[in-house]
Write a protein that holds these residues in place. Structure first.
Motif, PDB file in Angstrom:
ATOM      1  N   ARG A   1       8.573 -50.033  -1.720  1.00  0.00           N
ATOM      2  CA  ARG A   1       7.598 -49.448  -2.659  1.00  0.00           C
ATOM      3  C   ARG A   1       6.378 -50.322  -2.863  1.00  0.00           C
ATOM      4  N   TYR A   2       6.380 -51.521  -2.291  1.00  0.00           N
ATOM      5  CA  TYR A   2       5.267 -52.455  -2.499  1.00  0.00           C
ATOM      6  C   TYR A   2       4.271 -52.320  -1.343  1.00  0.00           C
ATOM      7  N   LEU A   3       3.333 -51.391  -1.497  1.00  0.00           N
ATOM      8  CA  LEU A   3       2.432 -51.054  -0.400  1.00  0.00           C
ATOM      9  C   LEU A   3       0.954 -51.228  -0.734  1.00  0.00           C
ATOM     10  N   THR A   4       0.620 -51.553  -1.993  1.00  0.00           N
ATOM     11  CA  THR A   4      -0.782 -51.687  -2.400  1.00  0.00           C
ATOM     12  C   THR A   4      -1.135 -53.164  -2.527  1.00  0.00           C
ATOM     13  N   PRO A   5      -2.050 -53.676  -1.686  1.00  0.00           N
ATOM     14  CA  PRO A   5      -2.352 -55.113  -1.731  1.00  0.00           C
ATOM     15  C   PRO A   5      -3.337 -55.466  -2.838  1.00  0.00           C
ATOM     16  N   LEU A   6      -3.186 -56.687  -3.370  1.00  0.00           N
ATOM     17  CA  LEU A   6      -4.214 -57.313  -4.194  1.00  0.00           C
ATOM     18  C   LEU A   6      -4.822 -58.415  -3.337  1.00  0.00           C
ATOM     19  N   TYR A   7      -6.104 -58.297  -3.067  1.00  0.00           N
ATOM     20  CA  TYR A   7      -6.760 -59.205  -2.134  1.00  0.00           C
ATOM     21  C   TYR A   7      -7.412 -60.390  -2.834  1.00  0.00           C
ATOM     22  N   ALA A   8      -7.348 -61.541  -2.157  1.00  0.00           N
ATOM     23  CA  ALA A   8      -8.186 -62.673  -2.528  1.00  0.00           C
ATOM     24  C   ALA A   8      -9.601 -62.395  -2.030  1.00  0.00           C
TER      25      ALA A   8
ATOM     26  N   GLY B   1     -14.256 -62.146  -8.378  1.00  0.00           N
ATOM     27  CA  GLY B   1     -15.390 -61.585  -7.658  1.00  0.00           C
ATOM     28  C   GLY B   1     -15.182 -60.115  -7.323  1.00  0.00           C
ATOM     29  N   SER B   2     -16.253 -59.489  -6.865  1.00  0.00           N
ATOM     30  CA  SER B   2     -16.197 -58.060  -6.526  1.00  0.00           C
ATOM     31  C   SER B   2     -16.967 -57.812  -5.241  1.00  0.00           C
ATOM     32  N   ASN B   3     -16.959 -56.562  -4.819  1.00  0.00           N
ATOM     33  CA  ASN B   3     -17.710 -56.190  -3.616  1.00  0.00           C
ATOM     34  C   ASN B   3     -19.185 -55.930  -3.919  1.00  0.00           C
ATOM     35  N   GLY B   4     -19.570 -56.022  -5.187  1.00  0.00           N
ATOM     36  CA  GLY B   4     -20.989 -55.887  -5.547  1.00  0.00           C
ATOM     37  C   GLY B   4     -21.466 -54.474  -5.763  1.00  0.00           C
ATOM     38  N   HIS B   5     -20.586 -53.485  -5.660  1.00  0.00           N
ATOM     39  CA  HIS B   5     -20.996 -52.099  -5.887  1.00  0.00           C
ATOM     40  C   HIS B   5     -20.902 -51.749  -7.365  1.00  0.00           C
ATOM     41  N   LYS B   6     -21.675 -50.770  -7.778  1.00  0.00           N
ATOM     42  CA  LYS B   6     -21.711 -50.346  -9.169  1.00  0.00           C
ATOM     43  C   LYS B   6     -20.388 -49.670  -9.554  1.00  0.00           C
ATOM     44  N   PHE B   7     -19.906 -49.985 -10.747  1.00  0.00           N
ATOM     45  CA  PHE B   7     -18.682 -49.382 -11.259  1.00  0.00           C
ATOM     46  C   PHE B   7     -18.920 -47.935 -11.664  1.00  0.00           C
ATOM     47  N   VAL B   8     -18.019 -47.044 -11.246  1.00  0.00           N
ATOM     48  CA  VAL B   8     -18.033 -45.645 -11.680  1.00  0.00           C
ATOM     49  C   VAL B   8     -16.700 -45.371 -12.356  1.00  0.00           C
ATOM     50  N   GLY B   9     -16.721 -44.974 -13.608  1.00  0.00           N
ATOM     51  CA  GLY B   9     -15.503 -44.800 -14.381  1.00  0.00           C
ATOM     52  C   GLY B   9     -14.639 -43.648 -13.906  1.00  0.00           C
ATOM     53  N   LEU B  10     -13.319 -43.849 -13.963  1.00  0.00           N
ATOM     54  CA  LEU B  10     -12.395 -42.796 -13.568  1.00  0.00           C
ATOM     55  C   LEU B  10     -12.535 -41.567 -14.458  1.00  0.00           C
ATOM     56  N   GLY B  11     -12.843 -41.796 -15.734  1.00  0.00           N
ATOM     57  CA  GLY B  11     -13.018 -40.665 -16.641  1.00  0.00           C
ATOM     58  C   GLY B  11     -14.140 -39.750 -16.205  1.00  0.00           C
ATOM     59  N   SER B  12     -15.270 -40.338 -15.827  1.00  0.00           N
ATOM     60  CA  SER B  12     -16.405 -39.515 -15.390  1.00  0.00           C
ATOM     61  C   SER B  12     -16.089 -38.815 -14.072  1.00  0.00           C
TER      62      SER B  12
ATOM     63  N   VAL C   1     -12.425 -55.092  -6.707  1.00  0.00           N
ATOM     64  CA  VAL C   1     -12.312 -56.421  -7.302  1.00  0.00           C
ATOM     65  C   VAL C   1     -11.333 -57.278  -6.516  1.00  0.00           C
ATOM     66  N   PHE C   2     -11.678 -58.557  -6.381  1.00  0.00           N
ATOM     67  CA  PHE C   2     -10.811 -59.539  -5.736  1.00  0.00           C
ATOM     68  C   PHE C   2     -10.188 -60.427  -6.819  1.00  0.00           C
ATOM     69  N   PHE C   3      -9.012 -60.994  -6.504  1.00  0.00           N
ATOM     70  CA  PHE C   3      -8.236 -61.709  -7.518  1.00  0.00           C
ATOM     71  C   PHE C   3      -7.870 -63.119  -7.066  1.00  0.00           C
ATOM     72  N   ARG C   4      -7.434 -63.896  -8.036  1.00  0.00           N
ATOM     73  CA  ARG C   4      -6.872 -65.217  -7.782  1.00  0.00           C
ATOM     74  C   ARG C   4      -5.653 -65.386  -8.674  1.00  0.00           C
ATOM     75  N   LEU C   5      -4.769 -66.280  -8.272  1.00  0.00           N
ATOM     76  CA  LEU C   5      -3.602 -66.583  -9.091  1.00  0.00           C
ATOM     77  C   LEU C   5      -4.006 -67.531 -10.210  1.00  0.00           C
ATOM     78  N   ILE C   6      -3.452 -67.330 -11.401  1.00  0.00           N
ATOM     79  CA  ILE C   6      -3.793 -68.136 -12.568  1.00  0.00           C
ATOM     80  C   ILE C   6      -2.558 -68.905 -13.015  1.00  0.00           C
TER      81      ILE C   6
END
Length: 396
Positions: free
Chosen positions: A158-165, A233-244, A284-289
């Motif tokens: 069931r673990y198929l969605t990656p969180l990328y650095a 960090g992010s890919n630099g694209h503008k955020f579009v809300g899921l609600g909209s 969005v990209f992530f890091r371990l805290i």
């Protein structure tokens, strides 16, 4: 007199003594020893401030102020390690770091849970300013939380969605260089293969998308351990809300687009959800805290119910704010907050995002909060700042 009362009086006396020894102002309110902070911006996106007294803050006498002390201590730790002449905030709205040395030093004498001592501390060392933005005296306040997910260090089952650095060599915000990175749709189609490392894999694509919006999360791993991930960090694209997006496609009515309703709809429509979520191009990209978390944009751990995300063009990170709004249940929400984070959708002079903590209760509060309100800046009474702050050329 109880032992607690005696301890409070002792701390209050110590605070007043410290204030006297450091040439801090007395408890007289509404008479700042420094000029108001500069206005910043233009038109409707311009910060205006007016000095007021603590008596002007709605509900000031009712808040459990000591609950905000841990958050402010973390911000003080960051500010007092800055060079003393370094500006605090854009164009120095918060003065310079040296202005915070005495108040942050006096903060050490305020005992945990001592609300009376906390009140005297703030009234001794800070001057409140009403914030307005052009013709609008109020703004929008929403909420966010620390997402909770389930994950694995290896893909499968069931673990198929990656969180990328963040990919090596990619700026934290590529749009600042004029070249946004791959869109969410491109990344989910495989554009990052061989270009970025997977930190871990989670079991729910909807929860992963919400994590991208919230910016931080706790992941319970399949081996029983818990790891924390944070924004990197992010890919630099503008955020579009899921609600909209859902409202535009007629999936939810405009009045139903709170996060609990959005999550429920996406999870109960697994065939449609991926395509709709891909219409938000921001990724969005992530890091371990390690240690306390989540970590806000100021670089400090956030405090549930007391940390707020703001627009740093107008509000300096690390400063206390008095919030006057309503909570998700429509009850008055008048409390001391600390500006410690930012967000892609948090733009404007009076715009805040309240951090509610972690877990389903926090998710519910954060997902339903959409309130009008206002806030007040609390700045050191002895704030000096560079001389240039008072000249029109220093203002934007």
């Amino acid at each position: 007199m109880t032992a607690t009362s005696r301890r409070s009086l002792s701390v209050l006396a110590g605070l007043l003594l410290l204030a006297g020894c450091s040439s801090a102002p007395t408890l007289k309110q509404g008479a700042p020893s420094a000029p108001p902070p500069p206005s910043v911006g233009s038109g409707e996106d311009r910060l205006y401030t007016t000095p007021v007294s603590f008596n002007d803050l709605p509900g000031w006498g009712d808040d459990a102020l000591a609950q905000a002390i841990p958050a402010l201590r973390r911000s003080c730790e960051k500010i007092t390690h800055m060079p003393s002449g370094q500006l605090v905030g854009n164009d120095g709205q918060g003065g310079v770091a040296g202005d915070w040395m005495a108040p942050c030093g006096a903060l050490r004498s305020v005992a945990a849970g001592d609300h009376a001592a906390a009140r005297v501390f703030f009234e001794s060392w800070f001057q409140p300013y009403r914030v307005s933005g052009g013709a609008r005296p109020d703004g929008l306040f929403t909420g966010y939380y620390q997402a909770e997910l389930h994950g694995s260090r290896r893909p499968g089952g069931r673990y198929l969605t990656p969180l990328y650095a963040r990919p090596a060599g990619l700026a934290a915000d590529p749009s600042l260089n004029g070249t946004p990175y791959f869109t969410r749709a491109e990344i989910e189609a495989g554009a990052l293969r061989g270009k970025a490392s997977e930190l871990l894999w989670v079991d729910d694509a909807v929860d992963a998308h919400i994590l991208h919006i919230q910016g931080s999360g706790r992941v319970t791993m399949d081996d029983g351990t818990v790891v924390q991930v944070g924004f990197n960090g992010s890919n630099g694209h503008k955020f579009v809300g899921l609600g909209s997006i859902l409202a535009r496609h007629g999936k939810l009515a405009a009045g139903e687009t709170n996060m609990p309703s959005i999550r429920s709809w996406l999870k109960t429509h697994p065939a449609e959800a991926p395509g709709l979520m891909s219409e938000n191009p921001r990724y969005v990209f992530f890091r371990l805290i390690e240690g306390d978390g989540p970590i806000g944009a100021q670089g400090v751990a956030l405090t549930a119910g007391r940390s707020m995300a703001v627009d740093p063009r107008f509000i300096p990170l690390g400063v206390p704010l008095w919030l006057d709004s309503t909570d998700p249940d429509g009850l008055p929400m008048r409390r001391l907050m600390v500006a410690q984070d930012t967000g892609a959708a948090i733009k404007g002079v009076i715009r805040g995002d309240v951090f509610w903590g972690a877990g389903e209760a926090a998710f519910d509060k954060a997902g339903r909060m959409k309130s009008r309100g206002s806030y007040y800046l609390l700045l050191p009474r002895s704030r000096s700042g560079p001389v240039a702050l008072n000249s029109p050329s220093a203002r934007r």
